[in-house]
Design a protein around this motif. Structure first.
Motif, PDB file in Angstrom:
ATOM      1  N   GLY A 212     -15.978 -11.809 -27.528  1.00 43.66           N
ATOM      2  CA  GLY A 212     -16.468 -13.065 -28.087  1.00 43.66           C
ATOM      3  C   GLY A 212     -15.327 -13.908 -28.627  1.00 43.66           C
ATOM      4  N   LYS A 213     -15.684 -14.944 -29.351  1.00 45.99           N
ATOM      5  CA  LYS A 213     -14.712 -15.880 -29.910  1.00 45.99           C
ATOM      6  C   LYS A 213     -14.058 -15.283 -31.158  1.00 45.99           C
ATOM      7  N   LYS A 214     -12.730 -15.305 -31.194  1.00 48.20           N
ATOM      8  CA  LYS A 214     -11.974 -14.838 -32.356  1.00 48.20           C
ATOM      9  C   LYS A 214     -11.407 -16.062 -33.075  1.00 48.20           C
ATOM     10  N   GLU A 215     -11.445 -16.039 -34.399  1.00 46.27           N
ATOM     11  CA  GLU A 215     -10.933 -17.150 -35.201  1.00 46.27           C
ATOM     12  C   GLU A 215      -9.811 -16.661 -36.108  1.00 46.27           C
ATOM     13  N   PHE A 216      -8.805 -17.517 -36.301  1.00 48.18           N
ATOM     14  CA  PHE A 216      -7.618 -17.143 -37.057  1.00 48.18           C
ATOM     15  C   PHE A 216      -7.292 -18.188 -38.113  1.00 48.18           C
ATOM     16  N   CYS A 217      -6.593 -17.741 -39.176  1.00 49.58           N
ATOM     17  CA  CYS A 217      -6.258 -18.633 -40.285  1.00 49.58           C
ATOM     18  C   CYS A 217      -5.074 -19.542 -39.969  1.00 49.58           C
ATOM     19  N   CYS A 218      -4.242 -19.142 -38.982  1.00 51.18           N
ATOM     20  CA  CYS A 218      -3.055 -19.935 -38.667  1.00 51.18           C
ATOM     21  C   CYS A 218      -2.594 -19.649 -37.234  1.00 51.18           C
ATOM     22  N   GLU A 219      -1.660 -20.455 -36.777  1.00 55.45           N
ATOM     23  CA  GLU A 219      -1.127 -20.301 -35.428  1.00 55.45           C
ATOM     24  C   GLU A 219      -0.367 -18.987 -35.268  1.00 55.45           C
ATOM     25  N   GLY A 220       0.255 -18.505 -36.329  1.00 62.12           N
ATOM     26  CA  GLY A 220       0.986 -17.243 -36.280  1.00 62.12           C
ATOM     27  C   GLY A 220       0.080 -16.061 -35.986  1.00 62.12           C
ATOM     28  N   CYS A 221      -1.042 -15.981 -36.710  1.00 62.27           N
ATOM     29  CA  CYS A 221      -1.999 -14.887 -36.468  1.00 62.27           C
ATOM     30  C   CYS A 221      -2.588 -14.992 -35.067  1.00 62.27           C
ATOM     31  N   GLN A 222      -2.879 -16.201 -34.627  1.00 65.24           N
ATOM     32  CA  GLN A 222      -3.422 -16.397 -33.290  1.00 65.24           C
ATOM     33  C   GLN A 222      -2.423 -15.915 -32.234  1.00 65.24           C
ATOM     34  N   GLY A 223      -1.159 -16.259 -32.398  1.00 65.05           N
ATOM     35  CA  GLY A 223      -0.130 -15.856 -31.440  1.00 65.05           C
ATOM     36  C   GLY A 223       0.091 -14.352 -31.406  1.00 65.05           C
ATOM     37  N   ILE A 224       0.101 -13.714 -32.566  1.00 64.04           N
ATOM     38  CA  ILE A 224       0.288 -12.261 -32.632  1.00 64.04           C
ATOM     39  C   ILE A 224      -0.890 -11.554 -31.976  1.00 64.04           C
ATOM     40  N   TYR A 225      -2.114 -11.996 -32.285  1.00 57.88           N
ATOM     41  CA  TYR A 225      -3.300 -11.389 -31.667  1.00 57.88           C
ATOM     42  C   TYR A 225      -3.233 -11.553 -30.146  1.00 57.88           C
ATOM     43  N   GLN A 226      -2.833 -12.740 -29.702  1.00 58.61           N
ATOM     44  CA  GLN A 226      -2.749 -13.030 -28.272  1.00 58.61           C
ATOM     45  C   GLN A 226      -1.746 -12.108 -27.581  1.00 58.61           C
ATOM     46  N   MET A 227      -0.586 -11.877 -28.196  1.00 56.04           N
ATOM     47  CA  MET A 227       0.428 -10.988 -27.610  1.00 56.04           C
ATOM     48  C   MET A 227      -0.054  -9.543 -27.553  1.00 56.04           C
ATOM     49  N   LEU A 228      -0.735  -9.091 -28.601  1.00 54.80           N
ATOM     50  CA  LEU A 228      -1.170  -7.694 -28.672  1.00 54.80           C
ATOM     51  C   LEU A 228      -2.404  -7.387 -27.828  1.00 54.80           C
ATOM     52  N   ASN A 229      -3.139  -8.427 -27.439  1.00 49.26           N
ATOM     53  CA  ASN A 229      -4.413  -8.217 -26.741  1.00 49.26           C
ATOM     54  C   ASN A 229      -4.512  -9.036 -25.450  1.00 49.26           C
ATOM     55  N   GLU A 230      -3.403  -9.217 -24.751  1.00 50.84           N
ATOM     56  CA  GLU A 230      -3.387 -10.052 -23.547  1.00 50.84           C
ATOM     57  C   GLU A 230      -4.443  -9.638 -22.528  1.00 50.84           C
ATOM     58  N   ASP A 231      -4.656  -8.338 -22.347  1.00 46.03           N
ATOM     59  CA  ASP A 231      -5.596  -7.856 -21.340  1.00 46.03           C
ATOM     60  C   ASP A 231      -7.057  -8.045 -21.738  1.00 46.03           C
ATOM     61  N   ASN A 232      -7.312  -8.445 -22.977  1.00 47.30           N
ATOM     62  CA  ASN A 232      -8.672  -8.623 -23.476  1.00 47.30           C
ATOM     63  C   ASN A 232      -9.085 -10.097 -23.539  1.00 47.30           C
TER      64      ASN A 232
END
Length: 54
Positions: free
Chosen positions: A27-47
């Motif tokens: 589903g949709k994930k929401e983040f407090c800042c661009e940094g958290c969004q970028g880290i989540y994106q790097m760690l979960n690319e396959d998802n």
């Protein structure tokens, strides 16, 4: 009635600015800042799901 604040899906801080979101298989994930969004994106690319293709 008080508005319920959402928590960042990475660090748990309140999401105070809209727009830092990613679409995932869960589903949709929401983040407090661009940094958290970028880290989540790097760690979960396959998802991640692709963005809207127009």
């Amino acid at each position: 009635m008080a508005e319920e604040k959402k928590s960042c899906d990475l660090c748990g801080l309140p999401v105070e600015v809209a727009g830092f979101t990613l679409l995932t298989k869960e589903g949709k994930k929401e983040f407090c800042c661009e940094g958290c969004q970028g880290i989540y994106q790097m760690l979960n690319e396959d998802n991640l799901l692709p963005e809207d293709t127009q």
